[in-house]
Write a protein that holds these residues in place. Sequence first.
Motif, PDB file in Angstrom:
ATOM      1  N   GLY A 194       3.379 -16.429   5.831  1.00 42.55           N
ATOM      2  CA  GLY A 194       2.166 -17.323   5.567  1.00 42.55           C
ATOM      3  C   GLY A 194       1.995 -18.467   6.500  1.00 42.55           C
ATOM      4  O   GLY A 194       0.911 -19.095   6.128  1.00 42.55           O
ATOM      5  N   ARG A 214      -2.085 -14.128   4.775  1.00 43.11           N
ATOM      6  CA  ARG A 214      -1.492 -14.560   3.514  1.00 43.11           C
ATOM      7  C   ARG A 214      -0.112 -14.747   3.597  1.00 43.11           C
ATOM      8  O   ARG A 214       0.194 -14.287   4.762  1.00 43.11           O
ATOM      9  CB  ARG A 214      -2.219 -13.612   2.431  1.00 43.11           C
ATOM     10  N   GLU A 215       0.504 -14.952   2.619  1.00 43.52           N
ATOM     11  CA  GLU A 215       1.944 -14.975   2.680  1.00 43.52           C
ATOM     12  C   GLU A 215       2.517 -13.549   1.836  1.00 43.52           C
ATOM     13  O   GLU A 215       1.904 -13.338   0.823  1.00 43.52           O
ATOM     14  CB  GLU A 215       2.345 -16.099   1.613  1.00 43.52           C
ATOM     15  N   TYR A 216       3.200 -12.909   2.971  1.00 49.84           N
ATOM     16  CA  TYR A 216       3.372 -11.655   2.653  1.00 49.84           C
ATOM     17  C   TYR A 216       5.063 -11.783   1.926  1.00 49.84           C
ATOM     18  O   TYR A 216       5.265 -10.632   1.077  1.00 49.84           O
ATOM     19  CB  TYR A 216       3.882 -10.659   3.877  1.00 49.84           C
TER      20      TYR A 216
END
Length: 219
Positions: A194, A214-216
């Motif tokens: 992210g 986004r934060e994966y």
Amino acid sequence: MTRTIFIGDVHGCAEELEALLRECDYRPGDRVVLVGDLVAKGPDSAGVVRLARERGLLAVRGNHDEHVLRWRARKMPEGKKLKREHKQVLDTLADEDWAYLESLPLHLHFPELNVRVVHGGLVPGVPLEEQKPELMLNLRSITPEGEPSKKLEDGAPWASQWKGPELVIFGHDALRGVQRHPYAIGLDSGCVYGQNLTAYVLPEGHFYSVKAKREYMEL
């Protein structure tokens, strides 16, 4: 001189890779070099490898690239558990993607730039031909006793002790983020976690970055 765009750990973040290339004003004739860990953890490993091979991007092998290659070749140690992020890669890459990954070397040399690229690192004071592949993929620190370590908490960044004369550009160390040492530059800025995907461009000597969508995965 040809522009060379060095890019940190992509980890399957194909959209961010496209965005970073635009941010760098990538154009035909530019040379792009990925510092390893093209795959795993992010949403689209197949998309990253496909982009790399279709556009003729150069890359070195990262530890996660090595993991999935070993799993595919059934060379992992007995009892080793297949992680979900590696299974996702095994399930999605095409044969031509595997051929591209298999072709990746542990390091690349660009003598006209006095640059060498490796994923993890190089042990200071050790000749290139004596560097251990496992450390080239996984090195992070040098202990107070001068021993190489894969662990961040074991000592100082190996890159802070690298004396050149080549500039080494590397990845692998998301916790430390972008590193700028006299003879080494670290480009893993934690995109898959992210944060950012980062590039360093020569000969201009500029950094570029884009924010992850986004934060994966948690760091």
